[in-house]
Write a protein that holds these residues in place. Structure first.
Motif, short mmCIF file in Angstrom:
data_model
loop_
_atom_site.label_atom_id
_atom_site.label_comp_id
_atom_site.label_asym_id
_atom_site.label_seq_id
_atom_site.Cartn_x
_atom_site.Cartn_y
_atom_site.Cartn_z
N GLY A 1 61.71 39.37 41.07
CA GLY A 1 61.05 40.40 41.88
C GLY A 1 61.24 40.16 43.36
O GLY A 1 61.43 41.09 44.14
N ARG A 2 61.22 38.89 43.75
CA ARG A 2 61.43 38.53 45.16
C ARG A 2 62.84 38.92 45.58
O ARG A 2 63.05 39.46 46.67
CB ARG A 2 61.17 37.04 45.35
CG ARG A 2 61.16 36.61 46.78
CD ARG A 2 60.73 35.16 46.94
NE ARG A 2 59.33 35.00 46.55
CZ ARG A 2 58.90 34.30 45.51
NH1 ARG A 2 59.77 33.65 44.74
NH2 ARG A 2 57.62 34.21 45.22
N SER B 1 52.13 43.01 31.34
CA SER B 1 52.04 41.96 32.36
C SER B 1 52.25 42.48 33.77
O SER B 1 51.45 42.18 34.67
CB SER B 1 53.04 40.84 32.04
OG SER B 1 53.02 39.86 33.04
N PRO B 2 53.31 43.26 34.04
CA PRO B 2 53.47 43.78 35.40
C PRO B 2 52.32 44.71 35.80
O PRO B 2 51.88 44.71 36.96
CB PRO B 2 54.79 44.55 35.36
CG PRO B 2 55.52 44.00 34.19
CD PRO B 2 54.48 43.58 33.21
N ALA B 3 51.82 45.48 34.86
CA ALA B 3 50.70 46.39 35.18
C ALA B 3 49.45 45.60 35.52
O ALA B 3 48.76 45.90 36.51
CB ALA B 3 50.44 47.32 34.00
N LEU C 1 48.25 32.12 42.16
CA LEU C 1 48.95 33.37 41.85
C LEU C 1 49.23 34.16 43.12
O LEU C 1 50.33 34.67 43.32
CB LEU C 1 48.14 34.20 40.86
CG LEU C 1 48.69 35.59 40.52
CD1 LEU C 1 50.03 35.48 39.79
CD2 LEU C 1 47.69 36.37 39.69
N LEU C 2 48.23 34.27 43.99
CA LEU C 2 48.43 34.97 45.25
C LEU C 2 49.53 34.33 46.07
O LEU C 2 50.41 35.01 46.61
CB LEU C 2 47.12 35.00 46.05
CG LEU C 2 45.99 35.83 45.48
CD1 LEU C 2 44.71 35.59 46.26
CD2 LEU C 2 46.34 37.30 45.45
N ALA C 3 49.51 33.00 46.16
CA ALA C 3 50.54 32.29 46.93
C ALA C 3 51.92 32.50 46.33
O ALA C 3 52.90 32.70 47.07
CB ALA C 3 50.19 30.80 46.98
N LEU C 4 52.01 32.50 45.02
CA LEU C 4 53.29 32.73 44.35
C LEU C 4 53.85 34.10 44.69
O LEU C 4 55.06 34.28 44.83
CB LEU C 4 53.11 32.59 42.83
CG LEU C 4 54.34 32.84 41.97
CD1 LEU C 4 55.38 31.75 42.21
CD2 LEU C 4 53.96 32.90 40.51
N LEU D 1 52.56 34.14 32.79
CA LEU D 1 53.40 35.33 32.64
C LEU D 1 54.10 35.72 33.94
O LEU D 1 55.13 36.39 33.91
CB LEU D 1 52.58 36.51 32.14
CG LEU D 1 52.05 36.43 30.71
CD1 LEU D 1 51.22 37.67 30.39
CD2 LEU D 1 53.19 36.28 29.72
N THR D 2 53.55 35.33 35.05
CA THR D 2 54.07 35.77 36.34
C THR D 2 55.08 34.79 36.93
O THR D 2 55.97 35.19 37.67
CB THR D 2 52.91 35.97 37.33
OG1 THR D 2 51.94 36.82 36.73
CG2 THR D 2 53.37 36.63 38.61
N ALA D 3 54.97 33.53 36.60
CA ALA D 3 55.83 32.50 37.22
C ALA D 3 57.32 32.79 37.04
O ALA D 3 58.09 32.61 37.97
CB ALA D 3 55.48 31.13 36.66
N GLU D 4 57.72 33.26 35.89
CA GLU D 4 59.14 33.49 35.64
C GLU D 4 59.69 34.74 36.32
O GLU D 4 60.74 34.68 36.97
CB GLU D 4 59.41 33.54 34.14
CG GLU D 4 60.89 33.63 33.82
CD GLU D 4 61.15 33.63 32.32
OE1 GLU D 4 62.12 34.26 31.92
OE2 GLU D 4 60.37 33.01 31.57
N PRO D 5 59.02 35.91 36.22
CA PRO D 5 59.62 37.12 36.81
C PRO D 5 59.48 37.24 38.33
O PRO D 5 60.20 38.02 38.94
CB PRO D 5 58.91 38.27 36.11
CG PRO D 5 57.64 37.71 35.61
CD PRO D 5 57.89 36.25 35.37
#
Length: 89
Positions: free
Chosen positions: A52-53, A10-12, A73-76, A44-48
């Motif tokens: 990361g921020r 997911s991060p990759a 996704l970009l805005a997040l 998959l990105t919403a939680e981490p």
């Protein structure tokens, strides 16, 4: 690595998709990620991303009220979906 594929992949995939957009926008080139990748990355990105921020990996989220999954996704991840480098490259 002894890890499940999702936490590694997911991060990759996020890096490839989001930084691909960064590069395309910075150089004035068109970019459109595979819809299948965006569909997977949204949940998959919403939680981490908040973690990361906190670690300085992402900027604060940009307000976005549209219904495009990639722009959300970009805005997040702290990117203005409509940003461009502008003329003069």
């Amino acid at each position: 690595m002894g890890m499940f594929a999702e936490p590694v992949g997911s991060p990759a995939l996020t890096d490839l998709v989001v930084h691909g957009w960064d590069l395309a926008r910075a150089t004035g080139l068109p970019y459109g990620p595979a819809p299948e990748a965006v569909a997977v990355l949204g949940p998959l990105t919403a939680e981490p991303v908040p973690n990361g921020r906190a670690m300085g990996m992402f900027a604060e989220p940009v307000g976005y009220a549209g219904d495009d999954a990639f722009e959300a996704l970009l805005a997040l991840t702290g990117r203005g979906p409509r940003w461009s480098a502008g003329p003069g490259l």
